[in-house]
Design an enzyme around this catalytic site. Sequence first.
Site: not given
Ligand code: ARG
Length: 459
Positions: A23, A156, A277, A283, A285, A290
């Site tokens: 992560s 409306h 544009s 144009k 825009n 948007e």
């Molecule tokens: N990267 C994990 C998360 O975002 C951290 C916690 C990890 N804990 C575990 N028991 N693997 O949730």
Amino acid sequence: MAQLWGGRFTKETDKLVYNFNASISFDQKFYKQDIEGSIAHVKMLGKQGILTDQESGDIVRALQEIRQDVEDGKLQITDEYEDIHSFVEANLIDRLGDTGKKLHTGRSRNDQVALDMRLYTREEVKETDALLKELLKELLKIMEENTGTIMPGFTHLQKAQPVTLAHHVGAYFEMFRRDRGRLHDIYERMNYCPLGAGALAGTTYPLDREYTAELLGFYGPTLNSMDSVSDRDYVTEFLSALSTVMMHLSRFCEEIIIWNSNEYQFVEIDDAYSTGSSIMPQKKNPDIAELVRGKTGRVYGALMSILTTMKGIPLAYNKDMQEDKELTFDAIDTVKGCLALFTGMISTMKFRKEVMSKSARHGFTNATDAADYLVNHGVPFRDAHGIVGRIVLYCIEKGIAIDDMSLDELKAICPVFEADIYEAISMETCVNKRLTIGAPGKEAMEKVIALEKAYLEEN
Ligand code: ARG
């Protein structure tokens, strides 16, 4: 591959598995919160005698240095670490050897990540609130300047009754004010500290959870360790509040796009907030409006995603919960960007007041008031409604407004009309006679503006 575990494994993690599981690419966003949480944890370990003062002091200093080195660009967060927690701990051990290995005493990554996410979200709740406040200030300015700017009010998308620009913008003021209220409620509910919950069942060390909660600015510790590591309600609540902010922004953008169209010309978006544009030279825009309208879908998506991710997770921590981050971060950044740009766009936008008031005058927005005039002169409302209906038809055929009819023409349809009808159905009268609180009349509007001003000063 730097991992915090591996003792019970006999094989290396498959490379694809490692990447799928890691992560670091997104949780590095809260390296500050991770270090801040670790500092509080270690101070507490020192205070409780679980680590010596020397050890705790050394770890705190090294953590501060790591944070500084990351900020100065001297230390890169790279994907050789599984997550931000591993990155910080590995670097700590590099610097302190065995002492560094004591950081994680009485803690799990489960309560650690729960804390990091909560600290990060808490900060973002505050930042979003500050951006909403800036927007409200801008809206209030427009309201103060436009209590006499008459425009058609619509139902409306058909012209209905005259209002003022102050009143129309005031409706959005209410929406964004409620949005701030929601953020405030979320803050109050989420501001409890999960640190110390361990993996799920607390720990056997004599941790002082009140102390860490206090160090980190929480009201106190959370009360159930299993809930602490698996609660992401504050994320769903925040994304829900952000979705509502986007819904409000999107509605406002939709109106601005309509108002800015060649047909309406109620407003002119500043050149700095418009785009051209590649083929049509004429144009200009309203792309920002948007895009804000369009990005609403993306924030709603993040809300649906977290709700769906959380719905089947048994207690306590499960890895599914790692999915709480990427889309949440994206949604938060999206909303903050939209709020800042939207505020810039409306603060530079020109309101074409004469076009607005002409549009109100030529849309029979005073028809209700013409009927009310007859009612005040003894005509039952249903009859008055029919009479004014015939007047409108007459005007449509002639291409004129009600006030353009002569008194003779009016009397020919209903003899009750007298010369004071013109005053009674002027746009100014129609608006300014509406004086109940919340109505567009100037005096009513000024009272509301004073209340909103006081609110902004206090909040
Ligand atoms: N990267 C994990 C998360 O975002 C951290 C916690 C990890 N804990 C575990 N028991 N693997 O949730």
